[in-house]
Every structure is written in structure tokens, then in C-alpha cells.
Design a protein around this motif. Structure first.
Motif, PDB file in Angstrom:
ATOM      1  N   SER A  96       0.747  -1.270  -0.079  1.00 23.60           N
ATOM      2  CA  SER A  96      -0.060  -0.082   0.018  1.00 23.60           C
ATOM      3  C   SER A  96       0.751   1.282   0.101  1.00 23.60           C
ATOM      4  O   SER A  96       1.620   1.351   0.960  1.00 23.60           O
ATOM      5  CB  SER A  96      -0.779   0.033   1.315  1.00 23.60           C
ATOM      6  OG  SER A  96      -1.406   1.206   1.524  1.00 23.60           O
ATOM      7  N   THR A 250      -6.613   4.388  -4.507  1.00 22.99           N
ATOM      8  CA  THR A 250      -6.402   2.846  -4.383  1.00 22.99           C
ATOM      9  C   THR A 250      -7.199   2.175  -5.760  1.00 22.99           C
ATOM     10  O   THR A 250      -7.049   1.054  -5.957  1.00 22.99           O
ATOM     11  CB  THR A 250      -7.394   2.339  -3.320  1.00 22.99           C
ATOM     12  OG1 THR A 250      -8.615   2.868  -3.183  1.00 22.99           O
ATOM     13  CG2 THR A 250      -6.340   2.360  -1.944  1.00 22.99           C
ATOM     14  N   ALA A 253      -4.164   0.431  -8.279  1.00 20.69           N
ATOM     15  CA  ALA A 253      -3.701  -0.967  -8.159  1.00 20.69           C
ATOM     16  C   ALA A 253      -4.692  -2.094  -9.087  1.00 20.69           C
ATOM     17  O   ALA A 253      -3.784  -2.822  -9.891  1.00 20.69           O
ATOM     18  CB  ALA A 253      -3.872  -1.364  -6.478  1.00 20.69           C
TER      19      ALA A 253
ATOM     20  N   LYS B  58      -5.603  -8.294  -0.481  1.00 17.04           N
ATOM     21  CA  LYS B  58      -5.104  -6.988  -1.123  1.00 17.04           C
ATOM     22  C   LYS B  58      -6.000  -5.788  -0.595  1.00 17.04           C
ATOM     23  O   LYS B  58      -5.539  -4.613  -0.262  1.00 17.04           O
ATOM     24  CB  LYS B  58      -5.202  -6.764  -2.592  1.00 17.04           C
ATOM     25  CG  LYS B  58      -4.126  -7.568  -3.331  1.00 17.04           C
ATOM     26  CD  LYS B  58      -4.051  -7.510  -4.723  1.00 17.04           C
ATOM     27  CE  LYS B  58      -2.536  -8.217  -4.954  1.00 17.04           C
ATOM     28  NZ  LYS B  58      -2.454  -8.620  -6.317  1.00 17.04           N
ATOM     29  N   LEU B  60      -7.192  -6.429   2.543  1.00 16.46           N
ATOM     30  CA  LEU B  60      -6.709  -6.108   3.833  1.00 16.46           C
ATOM     31  C   LEU B  60      -5.611  -5.443   4.018  1.00 16.46           C
ATOM     32  O   LEU B  60      -5.164  -4.531   4.911  1.00 16.46           O
ATOM     33  CB  LEU B  60      -6.520  -7.426   4.438  1.00 16.46           C
ATOM     34  CG  LEU B  60      -7.847  -8.501   4.765  1.00 16.46           C
ATOM     35  CD1 LEU B  60      -7.205  -9.800   5.074  1.00 16.46           C
ATOM     36  CD2 LEU B  60      -8.720  -7.793   5.406  1.00 16.46           C
ATOM     37  N   ALA B  61      -4.711  -5.290   2.846  1.00 17.54           N
ATOM     38  CA  ALA B  61      -3.362  -4.633   3.001  1.00 17.54           C
ATOM     39  C   ALA B  61      -3.493  -3.056   2.526  1.00 17.54           C
ATOM     40  O   ALA B  61      -2.875  -2.419   2.284  1.00 17.54           O
ATOM     41  CB  ALA B  61      -2.458  -5.519   1.974  1.00 17.54           C
ATOM     42  N   ILE B  63      -4.275  -2.340  -0.556  1.00 17.99           N
ATOM     43  CA  ILE B  63      -3.828  -2.040  -1.894  1.00 17.99           C
ATOM     44  C   ILE B  63      -4.851  -1.854  -2.862  1.00 17.99           C
ATOM     45  O   ILE B  63      -5.003  -1.053  -3.543  1.00 17.99           O
ATOM     46  CB  ILE B  63      -2.892  -3.307  -2.165  1.00 17.99           C
ATOM     47  CG1 ILE B  63      -1.619  -3.265  -1.404  1.00 17.99           C
ATOM     48  CG2 ILE B  63      -2.944  -3.309  -3.607  1.00 17.99           C
ATOM     49  CD1 ILE B  63      -1.210  -4.843  -1.401  1.00 17.99           C
ATOM     50  N   TYR B  64      -5.977  -2.464  -2.670  1.00 15.26           N
ATOM     51  CA  TYR B  64      -7.162  -2.519  -3.454  1.00 15.26           C
ATOM     52  C   TYR B  64      -8.370  -1.616  -2.363  1.00 15.26           C
ATOM     53  O   TYR B  64      -8.384  -1.869  -1.478  1.00 15.26           O
ATOM     54  CB  TYR B  64      -7.961  -3.529  -3.793  1.00 15.26           C
ATOM     55  CG  TYR B  64      -7.037  -4.345  -4.598  1.00 15.26           C
ATOM     56  CD1 TYR B  64      -5.866  -3.837  -5.292  1.00 15.26           C
ATOM     57  CD2 TYR B  64      -7.804  -5.718  -5.283  1.00 15.26           C
ATOM     58  CE1 TYR B  64      -5.338  -4.666  -6.441  1.00 15.26           C
ATOM     59  CE2 TYR B  64      -7.134  -6.498  -6.164  1.00 15.26           C
ATOM     60  CZ  TYR B  64      -6.014  -5.839  -6.898  1.00 15.26           C
ATOM     61  OH  TYR B  64      -5.413  -6.731  -7.950  1.00 15.26           O
TER      62      TYR B  64
END
Lengths: 258, 232
Positions: A96, A250, A253, B58, B60-61, B63-64
Motif C-alpha cells: 500500500s 487505491t 492497483a 489486497k 486487507l493490505a 492495496i485495493y
């Protein structure tokens, strides 16, 4: 997810140093290319315009360097930044990380290299015999204004390319048009009608090049009003893009993974 | 004060793919997923291929982003355990270990302090100052694993990374990972290795076609899941 902003800044600068090291290790001439590439570009332009087209004026080489070197910085940074999020997809899909990390990394990498190029450029001017005065110090503000403009434009183009992959072709064409429209190898005062000159100077890159020449070649103060306007517009764009990335960061990604 | 490190409430994620110039197709990867992760637990995530396990990790991280619902983090640091994170083929093993450790959540000072341990674990002492483009795939994986297993995170997310390398190193890597998971570390583990899930996980979440099919006791859910696999 980073513990703090300080951690992110630390990662940013470590990655910056390592990227420069990595880039230099890819070629035989290593760091020399940072200087050689712009020098070769100037040489090609000089050959074409001063010799083949006989457009050379007495100080044409200085005129050309003052235009081409800052323009190369702008065009390379924008071009690299436009691909930065797509190129960073490996990292983006594993950690992240705020999206501005990628275009700004490119901007700082190119800015670092440009600092060395500028140092050599000023040395060349001194050896050439240009009169050095205190006015030259104002070039620092022109450079910082350009850095702000590059940062703002980089954040913008980096945000668009992942959504519209076709945009990368437009960037190339736009930078070429900008090169012809910024007065790198011609003086706008000699070429344009007086009523069109103000319009020409609304192009911030053309305006910056005019200011570099004004300070370095004519030893006169830059157009401070124009510099402040470019700075303010750049800061406004950086703020808008930061807010955008905070809201939509986000999304990238998934976008670059597909 | 809550003992949960993370809460998911009605989370949904969908992928968009372009069909023609203006038309897009949507595929729902996660739908109305709700659960919490408790501090110190190991939560296993199981499910058939394409059920949304990796997408969930992802999310949870962070990232998404999510298209619906809400994710609340009660911890400051979440790491998705990734091998060779941020590796650059032109740089030395040492430089890559440093940047990879930093991307996995370590401060530079912390990574530098652990560097000897990382290098020793990877068994790459002789090669550590050579560019990793000269490494074999196995050597890169060993270095990546050594960095990952030595970094600490409040919540560690693992996607099928249980061991790398050959013979002896593989056993060492598996043991190191099992020790890490078995400690007080909060872990979310995605795995197809049911024996490992049974041994390591306190609770299990079964995902089916992007939805939570079951959540709870490891033995019970693994039993139900095995029955499901036999029928399908």
C-alpha cells in the motif's frame, strides 16, 4: 501500509538513490550519460540550425543551451512520469503506497541529474566568457519554478495514463509540439508578430526559457510576475492532484493489474 | 479498547474490463464480506481458485480500494508478505535487501541492524555484494524470503508463501515461517495446504465465489470444506 510519513519519506529517498545507482550501472559510460545525453542533443541542434540552416547568431550556442537544457529536463520528466504508475505496477500490487510516490520519484530522479547538468552549464557559460553578476542568483528561482511546474504536470499525466493507455502517444506528440512552440532554437521576438508575443508567453515553458535567457544572457532580472503566476498555478494543480490521489489512489492497483 | 485489529463490513470489490470502446464488463470478486481479525490470532482463508482470496488480502493490505462496504484498521502497520518486493536486478543483494525490508514496513535503521541476520539466513554471504541479475531464481527467492521472514508487522498477510529454495533451505524456511505464524503475531494466511491451515490457524474463513460461506472453528470448517470438495 507505512507506519508514518517519516517512514515513507525515508523509503522515497532510499529508493531515489538506489534508482540512480541502478540506472547508471546499466551502461558502460554510467553517470557520464547524465551530461553526455544533453550535450549531444545540443550538438545536434547546433549542427542543424547554426551550420546547415545558417541560423546562427553570435551567441547562438548560449541561446541554444539556455533553451534546450531546461526543455530537455521538462520533457524527459513528463515523459518518464507519464509511465511511472504503470511501470510501478509490481510494487503497487504488493504494498500500500500513495500513488504520488511514483511520479514524484521520477521527478526527483531527473531533478537530481539536472542539478549536475546545470552545474556544468554554468561552468560552460563562465568559460565561454559570459558576464557573471548577482542577477544570476535569480536563476535559482527560475529553476525552482520549473521544478514546481514539472511536479504538477507529472502528477497530472501520471494519473491519466493508467486510465487511457493511448495517452502515452499524445504525450510524445504534445512534447514535440511544445518543443517547437517554446522558442528553443529561435527568438520569439524575431519570429512572432508583437500582438502574438503575449499569447506565446502564456505557454509556461516558453516563459521559463525566456526568463533563463533574460538572466543568463542579458543579465537582467527575470519577469517575477510571470514566475509567481507559474508557481501559484503549479501549487494549485499539485494541491488538486494530491486531493485526487487521496480519494482515488487505491483504484490504480486494480487498474494496472488488469 | 478493542482487541480487533481490523473490521470488514459488507465489503464488495468488482473488476472492470473493457468490452469495446465505451462498453465495459464487470466481474464481482468480493460481495458483502464482513468479518473481524482479532489481535494475536491466525486466521486462515480457504476456497477454490478464483473465489477472491488474493483480492481479499489486497483489500486487507489497503492495496485495493473497495466498491462497497467499509474497512476499518485498528492497527498502524499491515504487510502483505511478498518475496523480492521492490527488487532491482541491477543492484546488489545488500541494496535490494535494504529497500525490500523498508517496503515491508521496516525503518532503514532497523533493516540495517537486521541485515547480517538476513544475509546469514539466506546463505548468500559470498554473493551479497553482487548484482542480483547474476543470481539464480532460487537465490533471489532465498534472499526475498530471508528479508520477509525477518521483518515485523502488526498484521501479516501471507498468500501461499510457505517455503522456497531447495531441500535443506526449504525446510529451514518453512520452519521459520511456521515459528513466525505460531508466535503472538496476528496473521491472515491464504493457503490450499489444508494440513498447514489445520495446524496453524485459530479460525478459518471459507470464501466461495466472493462471498463468505463459513467463518469459525478451524476443524469444523475444514471438515465442511473437504465435504464440499468431494461433491464438486
Amino acid at each position: 501500509m507505512f507506519i508514518s510519513k517519516a517512514h515513507l519519506v525515508e523509503v522515497f529517498f532510499t529508493k531515489l538513490v538506489l534508482n540512480l545507482k541502478s540506472e547508471a550501472s546499466k551502461t558502460y559510460l554510467s553517470y557520464i550519460w547524465w551530461l553526455l545525453e544533453p550535450a549531444l542533443m545540443v550538438a545536434v541542434f547546433y549542427l542543424v540550425f547554426a551550420i546547415f540552416l545558417a541560423r546562427g547568431t553570435p551567441d547562438f550556442i548560449i541561446f541554444l543551451v539556455c533553451g534546450k537544457i531546461p526543455f530537455l529536463w521538462f520533457s524527459k520528466s513528463i515523459s518518464n512520469a507519464s509511465r511511472s504508475i504503470v511501470v510501478g505496477r509490481g510494487l503497487i500490487n504488493q504494498v500500500s503506497i500513495p500513488m504520488p510516490f511514483f511520479p514524484l520519484l521520477v521527478v526527483f530522479q531527473d531533478a537530481f541529474k539536472q542539478t549536475i547538468v546545470f552545474a556544468f552549464m554554468f561552468t560552460f557559460f563562465a568559460i565561454y566568457g559570459l558576464e557573471i553578476s548577482w542577477v544570476w542568483l535569480s536563476v535559482i528561482f527560475i529553476i525552482l519554478t520549473q521544478l514546481l511546474l514539472i511536479s504538477a504536470m507529472s502528477l497530472l499525466v501520471a494519473a491519466i495514463t493508467p486510465f487511457l493507455p493511448d495517452f502515452k502517444y499524445l504525450i510524445g506528440t504534445a512534447l514535440l509540439a511544445l518543443m517547437f512552440g517554446s522558442g528553443i532554437f529561435y527568438s520569439y521576438k524575431d519570429v512572432l508578430l508583437p500582438q502574438h508575443q503575449q499569447l506565446f508567453l502564456m505557454n509556461p515553458v516558453a516563459n521559463l526559457l525566456k526568463n533563463y535567457r533574460q538572466v543568463l544572457m542579458e543579465n537582467t532580472q527575470p519577469d517575477w510576475t510571470a514566475l509567481v503566476v507559474i508557481c501559484l498555478a503549479s501549487v494549485a494543480l499539485i494541491t488538486a492532484m494530491t486531493l485526487y490521489y487521496r480519494k482515488a489512489g487505491t483504484v490504480y492497483a486494480r487498474l494496472v493489474a488488469q | 479498547m478493542t482487541s480487533d485489529v481490523m473490521e470488514l463490513d459488507g465489503v464488495s470489490v468488482r473488476y472492470k474490463s473493457r468490452k469495446s470502446f465505451f462498453r465495459h464488463d464487470y466481474f464481482s470478486a468480493l460481495e458483502d464480506v464482513s468479518f473481524t481479525i482479532k489481535k494475536g490470532e491466525t486466521l486462515g482463508i480457504i476456497g477454490t481458485n478464483g473465489c477472491g482470496k488474493s483480492t481479499l488480502l489486497k483489500v486487507l493490505a489497503n492495496i485495493y480500494g473497495v466498491d462497497g462496504g467499509k474497512v476499518t484498521w485498528h492497527c498502524r502497520q499491515v504487510s502483505l508478505l511478498a518475496l523480492a518486493l521492490g527488487f532491482d536486478a541491477e543492484l546488489s543483494g545488500r541494496d535490494n535487501a535494504v529497500i525490500s525490508g523498508m517496503f515491508l514496513g521496516g525503518r532503514k535503521k532497523e533493516v540495517l541492524e537486521k541485515l547480517d541476520e538476513i544475509i546469514e539466513f539466506s546463505e548468500l554471504e559470498e554473493f551479497i555484494d553482487k548484482p542480483i541479475k547474476t543470481y539464480s531464481n532460487g537465490m533471489r527467492a532465498r534472499l526475498g524470503f530471508s528479508v520477509a521472514v525477518n521483518m515485523h508487522s502488526e498484521l501479516l498477510l501471507i498468500d501461499e508463501v510457505m517455503g522456497v529454495g531447495d531441500g535443506k533451505f526449504r525446510r529451514k524456511a518453512e520452519n521459520a515461517m511456521i515459528n513466525k505464524i505460531s508466535s503472538n503475531q496476528t496473521v491472515v494466511l491464504v493457503s490450499h495446504a489444508m494440513e498447514q491451515v489445520k495446524k496453524l490457524c485459530d479460525r478459518v474463513l471459507w470464501l466461495d465465489a466472493g462471498k463468505v460461506k463459513m467463518l469459525g472453528d478451524t476443524e469444523l470448517i475444514l471438515h465442511e470444506y473437504n465435504q464440499f470438495l468431494k461433491q464438486h
